[in-house]
Design an enzyme around this catalytic site. Structure first.
Site, PDB file in Angstrom:
ATOM      1  N   VAL A 134      76.520 -26.802  -4.585  1.00 51.40           N
ATOM      2  CA  VAL A 134      77.254 -27.700  -3.702  1.00 51.40           C
ATOM      3  C   VAL A 134      77.198 -27.256  -2.239  1.00 51.40           C
ATOM      4  O   VAL A 134      77.144 -28.106  -1.336  1.00 51.40           O
ATOM      5  CB  VAL A 134      78.711 -27.849  -4.216  1.00 51.40           C
ATOM      6  CG1 VAL A 134      79.476 -26.540  -4.182  1.00 51.40           C
ATOM      7  CG2 VAL A 134      79.447 -28.926  -3.462  1.00 51.40           C
ATOM      8  N   TYR A 174      73.100 -23.304 -21.763  1.00 51.46           N
ATOM      9  CA  TYR A 174      72.886 -22.273 -20.743  1.00 51.46           C
ATOM     10  C   TYR A 174      73.854 -21.109 -20.942  1.00 51.46           C
ATOM     11  O   TYR A 174      73.461 -19.937 -20.977  1.00 51.46           O
ATOM     12  CB  TYR A 174      73.062 -22.899 -19.354  1.00 51.46           C
ATOM     13  CG  TYR A 174      72.867 -21.934 -18.212  1.00 51.46           C
ATOM     14  CD1 TYR A 174      71.599 -21.509 -17.847  1.00 51.46           C
ATOM     15  CD2 TYR A 174      73.959 -21.460 -17.483  1.00 51.46           C
ATOM     16  CE1 TYR A 174      71.422 -20.619 -16.796  1.00 51.46           C
ATOM     17  CE2 TYR A 174      73.789 -20.580 -16.434  1.00 51.46           C
ATOM     18  CZ  TYR A 174      72.526 -20.164 -16.097  1.00 51.46           C
ATOM     19  OH  TYR A 174      72.354 -19.282 -15.057  1.00 51.46           O
TER      20      TYR A 174
HETATM   21  C1  UD1 Z   1      77.765 -23.187 -11.287  1.00 45.78           C
HETATM   22  C2  UD1 Z   1      76.360 -22.648 -11.339  1.00 45.78           C
HETATM   23  C3  UD1 Z   1      75.806 -22.794 -12.725  1.00 45.78           C
HETATM   24  C4  UD1 Z   1      76.739 -22.148 -13.724  1.00 45.78           C
HETATM   25  C5  UD1 Z   1      78.158 -22.638 -13.562  1.00 45.78           C
HETATM   26  C6  UD1 Z   1      79.071 -21.766 -14.395  1.00 45.78           C
HETATM   27  C7  UD1 Z   1      75.466 -22.970  -9.111  1.00 45.78           C
HETATM   28  C8  UD1 Z   1      74.506 -23.713  -8.277  1.00 45.78           C
HETATM   29  N1  UD1 Z   1      75.535 -23.371 -10.395  1.00 45.78           N
HETATM   30  O1  UD1 Z   1      77.768 -24.565 -11.567  1.00 45.78           O
HETATM   31  O2  UD1 Z   1      74.563 -22.150 -12.793  1.00 45.78           O
HETATM   32  O3  UD1 Z   1      76.331 -22.479 -15.021  1.00 45.78           O
HETATM   33  O4  UD1 Z   1      78.569 -22.493 -12.215  1.00 45.78           O
HETATM   34  O5  UD1 Z   1      80.385 -22.167 -14.317  1.00 45.78           O
HETATM   35  O6  UD1 Z   1      76.125 -22.034  -8.685  1.00 45.78           O
HETATM   36  N2  UD1 Z   1      79.742 -31.175  -6.231  1.00 45.78           N
HETATM   37  C9  UD1 Z   1      80.126 -32.200  -5.379  1.00 45.78           C
HETATM   38  N3  UD1 Z   1      79.149 -32.805  -4.623  1.00 45.78           N
HETATM   39  C10 UD1 Z   1      77.829 -32.441  -4.677  1.00 45.78           C
HETATM   40  C11 UD1 Z   1      77.455 -31.382  -5.536  1.00 45.78           C
HETATM   41  C12 UD1 Z   1      78.439 -30.789  -6.313  1.00 45.78           C
HETATM   42  O7  UD1 Z   1      81.302 -32.558  -5.297  1.00 45.78           O
HETATM   43  O8  UD1 Z   1      77.011 -33.049  -3.954  1.00 45.78           O
HETATM   44  C13 UD1 Z   1      80.777 -30.529  -7.060  1.00 45.78           C
HETATM   45  C14 UD1 Z   1      80.461 -30.548  -8.541  1.00 45.78           C
HETATM   46  O9  UD1 Z   1      80.870 -31.754  -9.166  1.00 45.78           O
HETATM   47  C15 UD1 Z   1      81.269 -29.357  -9.025  1.00 45.78           C
HETATM   48  C16 UD1 Z   1      81.250 -28.398  -7.821  1.00 45.78           C
HETATM   49  O10 UD1 Z   1      80.856 -29.172  -6.702  1.00 45.78           O
HETATM   50  O11 UD1 Z   1      82.588 -29.714  -9.317  1.00 45.78           O
HETATM   51  C17 UD1 Z   1      80.281 -27.226  -7.958  1.00 45.78           C
HETATM   52  O12 UD1 Z   1      79.028 -27.722  -8.364  1.00 45.78           O
HETATM   53  P1  UD1 Z   1      77.704 -26.794  -8.385  1.00 45.78           P
HETATM   54  O13 UD1 Z   1      77.504 -26.194  -7.060  1.00 45.78           O
HETATM   55  O14 UD1 Z   1      76.607 -27.611  -8.948  1.00 45.78           O
HETATM   56  O15 UD1 Z   1      78.090 -25.586  -9.342  1.00 45.78           O
HETATM   57  P2  UD1 Z   1      78.781 -25.538 -10.807  1.00 45.78           P
HETATM   58  O16 UD1 Z   1      78.726 -26.842 -11.496  1.00 45.78           O
HETATM   59  O17 UD1 Z   1      80.097 -24.869 -10.629  1.00 45.78           O
END
Ligand code: UD1
Length: 325
Positions: free
Chosen positions: A187, A145
């Site tokens: 998240v 990506y």
């Molecule tokens: C985000 C972007 C992604 C991009 C990346 C670049 C979003 C939705 N995704 O991913 O497109 O490639 O930044 O750095 O903005 N978490 C929890 N519990 C949950 C869900 C998530 O603890 O139920 C944690 C994840 O493990 C992670 C953090 O929250 O550490 C953020 O996760 P997420 O919102 O999926 O975004 P990124 O992985 O940062």
């Protein structure tokens, strides 16, 4: 933050049925002829403003893209496969959407004398070596990506340099706000749903990992600035410049929703980025960009306390030049 008015233009928003694209359409629709190209695979037709012209089709389909870009002045390219694991599973296939379709759009922009604002991502940095990360940091994507977005940025830069096509790439950090939904939505929407349903909030890993959460109204504003800046051929970070930990986020969401739910931990995500935060000095200096909605205020708004009410109403109060006559 003065934004020159964007009026009387023919504007194409690819992915205009998506979370960010649909907000952009709303910000432009009053004074422009707005087209939306979306295959509605993850986007939603219901989210598209009634006054927009909808072309339902694939951004990889050259005929559709040609029709969508005919006589266009300005293109916001938001269509993408944002499911990062899908790009890990199928790099070549997802490359067609995330890279090749974008390159074809740049080519159309060259024919049509149009400006292109590209949705890029903090994913170009991979695991950033520096925090907050400036645009000058060496990009080292850790997923296909990120590679796809970076490759497209590089072409955009070259299209400006070689062919005078005005392009700007915006490296979005963690965007949140109204209309964010679905399995890859991030998240904040997951935690909000859990808290509202009275379920446990699931923190992955120790929760000490941090992110730069930026409200979609600020992301829209960054796009409008990118559409009017003279500083083209460049990429800019779009974040707030501050970070919050996932544990802090869980606690704030529990608080703003007013739900007495437990915060539980589960396994950390494989390959998770530990810390991510934008330096917005360059965007501030060259675009005049400033994030205006801090995380707690944004979350209170989302939780329905109607501090801002509708996000466009909010955008209007801070976009006097563009919206108030
Ligand atoms: C985000 C972007 C992604 C991009 C990346 C670049 C979003 C939705 N995704 O991913 O497109 O490639 O930044 O750095 O903005 N978490 C929890 N519990 C949950 C869900 C998530 O603890 O139920 C944690 C994840 O493990 C992670 C953090 O929250 O550490 C953020 O996760 P997420 O919102 O999926 O975004 P990124 O992985 O940062």
């Amino acid at each position: 933050m003065d934004i020159p008015p964007i009026r009387d233009r023919t504007v194409l928003v690819t992915g205009g049925g998506g979370f960010i694209g649909s907000h952009l359409v709303d910000a432009l629709i009053d004074h422009n002829d707005v087209r939306v190209l979306d295959n509605f695979s993850t986007g939603d037709r219901e989210r598209v403003h009634d006054d927009a012209t909808v072309l339902e089709g694939d951004v990889c389909d050259r005929d559709v893209v040609e029709r969508a870009t005919r006589d266009v002045d300005l293109i916001f390219h938001e269509a993408a496969i944002v499911d990062v694991p899908a790009t890990v599973d199928r790099p070549a296939e997802t490359n067609e959407v995330n890279f090749e379709a974008g390159l074809a759009l740049l080519e159309q922009a060259r024919d049509e004398d149009a400006r292109v604002v590209l949705a890029s991502s903090a994913a170009v940095y991979g695991h950033p070596a520096e925090l907050p990360v400036p645009e000058t940091a060496s990009p080292e994507p850790s997923s296909p990506y990120g590679v796809q977005k970076l490759a497209l940025e590089e072409y955009a830069r070259l299209y400006t340099e070689l062919y005078d096509v005005p392009t700007v790439s915006l490296r979005y950090f963690n965007v949140y706000g109204p209309r964010q939904q679905g399995p890859y939505s991030g998240v904040i929407s997951t935690f909000l749903e859990q808290a509202r349903a009275g379920e446990a909030i699931t923190v992955e890993g120790d929760g000490e990992q941090t992110r730069d959460f930026v409200h979609v109204a600020d992301v829209v504003r960054a796009n409008l600035l990118a559409a009017t800046t003279d500083d083209v051929g460049d990429a800019y970070n779009v974040g707030t410049g501050t970070r919050a930990s996932i544990l802090e986020l869980a606690a704030t969401i529990r608080d703003v929703v007013g739900a007495d739910v437990p915060i539980v931990h589960r396994a950390a995500r494989a390959g998770d980025v530990r810390h991510s935060g934008a330096s917005i000095s360059k965007a501030r200096r060259e675009l005049g960009f400033e994030a205006t909605i801090d995380l707690e205020a944004g979350l209170r708004d989302l939780a329905g306390e109607e501090q801002f009410g509708d996000v466009y109403e909010h955008a209007r109060t801070i976009l006097p030049d563009r919206e108030r006559e």
